[in-house]
Motif scaffolding. Structure first.
Motif, PDB file in Angstrom:
ATOM      1  N   ALA A 164       0.832  -1.214   0.000  1.00 52.53           N
ATOM      2  CA  ALA A 164       0.000   0.000   0.000  1.00 52.53           C
ATOM      3  C   ALA A 164       0.857   1.252   0.000  1.00 52.53           C
ATOM      4  O   ALA A 164       0.548   2.229  -0.688  1.00 52.53           O
ATOM      5  CB  ALA A 164      -0.959   0.008   1.194  1.00 52.53           C
ATOM      6  N   GLY A 165       1.939   1.255   0.741  1.00 49.56           N
ATOM      7  CA  GLY A 165       2.829   2.419   0.752  1.00 49.56           C
ATOM      8  C   GLY A 165       3.412   2.701  -0.617  1.00 49.56           C
ATOM      9  O   GLY A 165       3.570   3.854  -1.014  1.00 49.56           O
ATOM     10  N   ILE A 166       3.722   1.627  -1.347  1.00 47.86           N
ATOM     11  CA  ILE A 166       4.222   1.797  -2.709  1.00 47.86           C
ATOM     12  C   ILE A 166       3.150   2.437  -3.577  1.00 47.86           C
ATOM     13  O   ILE A 166       3.437   3.315  -4.389  1.00 47.86           O
ATOM     14  CB  ILE A 166       4.687   0.444  -3.284  1.00 47.86           C
ATOM     15  N   ASP A 167       1.898   2.008  -3.410  1.00 46.17           N
ATOM     16  CA  ASP A 167       0.797   2.615  -4.158  1.00 46.17           C
ATOM     17  C   ASP A 167       0.769   4.121  -3.955  1.00 46.17           C
ATOM     18  O   ASP A 167       0.714   4.892  -4.908  1.00 46.17           O
ATOM     19  CB  ASP A 167      -0.554   2.056  -3.682  1.00 46.17           C
ATOM     20  N   PHE A 168       0.798   4.551  -2.700  1.00 46.60           N
ATOM     21  CA  PHE A 168       0.698   5.977  -2.412  1.00 46.60           C
ATOM     22  C   PHE A 168       1.954   6.726  -2.873  1.00 46.60           C
ATOM     23  O   PHE A 168       1.865   7.873  -3.303  1.00 46.60           O
ATOM     24  CB  PHE A 168       0.391   6.210  -0.932  1.00 46.60           C
ATOM     25  N   SER A 169       3.114   6.091  -2.834  1.00 42.88           N
ATOM     26  CA  SER A 169       4.325   6.718  -3.364  1.00 42.88           C
ATOM     27  C   SER A 169       4.227   6.881  -4.875  1.00 42.88           C
ATOM     28  O   SER A 169       4.633   7.906  -5.428  1.00 42.88           O
ATOM     29  CB  SER A 169       5.557   5.879  -3.015  1.00 42.88           C
ATOM     30  N   GLU A 170       3.696   5.864  -5.544  1.00 33.92           N
ATOM     31  CA  GLU A 170       3.523   5.942  -6.995  1.00 33.92           C
ATOM     32  C   GLU A 170       2.546   7.058  -7.355  1.00 33.92           C
ATOM     33  O   GLU A 170       2.752   7.782  -8.325  1.00 33.92           O
ATOM     34  CB  GLU A 170       3.027   4.609  -7.544  1.00 33.92           C
ATOM     35  N   ILE A 171       1.487   7.215  -6.553  1.00 30.68           N
ATOM     36  CA  ILE A 171       0.542   8.300  -6.780  1.00 30.68           C
ATOM     37  C   ILE A 171       1.281   9.634  -6.713  1.00 30.68           C
ATOM     38  O   ILE A 171       1.093  10.511  -7.560  1.00 30.68           O
ATOM     39  CB  ILE A 171      -0.611   8.248  -5.757  1.00 30.68           C
ATOM     40  N   GLY A 172       2.147   9.797  -5.715  1.00 29.58           N
ATOM     41  CA  GLY A 172       2.938  11.021  -5.603  1.00 29.58           C
ATOM     42  C   GLY A 172       3.780  11.257  -6.836  1.00 29.58           C
ATOM     43  O   GLY A 172       3.870  12.385  -7.345  1.00 29.58           O
ATOM     44  N   LEU A 173       4.409  10.206  -7.360  1.00 28.72           N
ATOM     45  CA  LEU A 173       5.218  10.332  -8.574  1.00 28.72           C
ATOM     46  C   LEU A 173       4.362  10.802  -9.746  1.00 28.72           C
ATOM     47  O   LEU A 173       4.718  11.739 -10.461  1.00 28.72           O
ATOM     48  CB  LEU A 173       5.874   8.982  -8.903  1.00 28.72           C
TER      49      LEU A 173
END
Length: 150
Positions: free
Chosen positions: A70-79
């Protein structure tokens, strides 16, 4: 399993009912899990999905592994929002199509719903059903992950 409302601020049961209704008889919907970067809860799981696991403990272990990303998901959203497409607005959902399953993650700020659907299910109808059930403000931005830390 409860409705997932302990994990997120919106009505997960209403969203689940709306998705099932939007997909006709609801048989295309297999799992609904509410999540944040820090926690998740399975709100709905059909018997078909349960049949792949020996017991609830094995299923929970698998969903624990899924939630670690899930953290990767939200980091990808930031990107996507902050770096690659800053004029496009927040990320409302991500759909991953596979041979035998479609996984959809629908976002609102630092909260979301993970849906598993049949591969030929109408993803747009499912997302619109969530929007209708929880309000029009779908979308997460690059601030979603950092706002969950505070």
């Amino acid at each position: 399993m409860t409705g997932g409302d302990e994990v997120v601020s919106f009505d997960v049961d209403a969203a689940t009912a709306a998705i099932r209704n939007a997909l006709g008889d609801g048989s295309d919907l297999h799992v609904v899990a509410a999540f944040t970067p820090d926690a998740y809860e399975i709100a709905y799981c059909d018997e078909f999905t349960r049949s792949f696991y020996a017991d609830d403990e094995e299923m929970a272990g698998h969903f624990d592994r899924i939630h670690r990303y899930a953290g990767i998901d939200f980091s990808e959203i930031g990107l996507f929002v902050d770096e690659l497409f800053p004029v496009a607005g927040g990320v409302e959902y991500v759909a991953t199509g596979m041979d035998h399953l479609t996984v959809v993650r629908v976002y609102t700020d630092s909260e979301g719903l993970l849906l598993t659907l049949d591969p030929d299910a109408d993803v747009t109808a499912a997302v619109e059903a969530v929007r209708d059930a929880i309000g029009p403000d779908l979308g997460a931005t690059g601030d979603a992950l950092s706002s969950s830390d505070g």
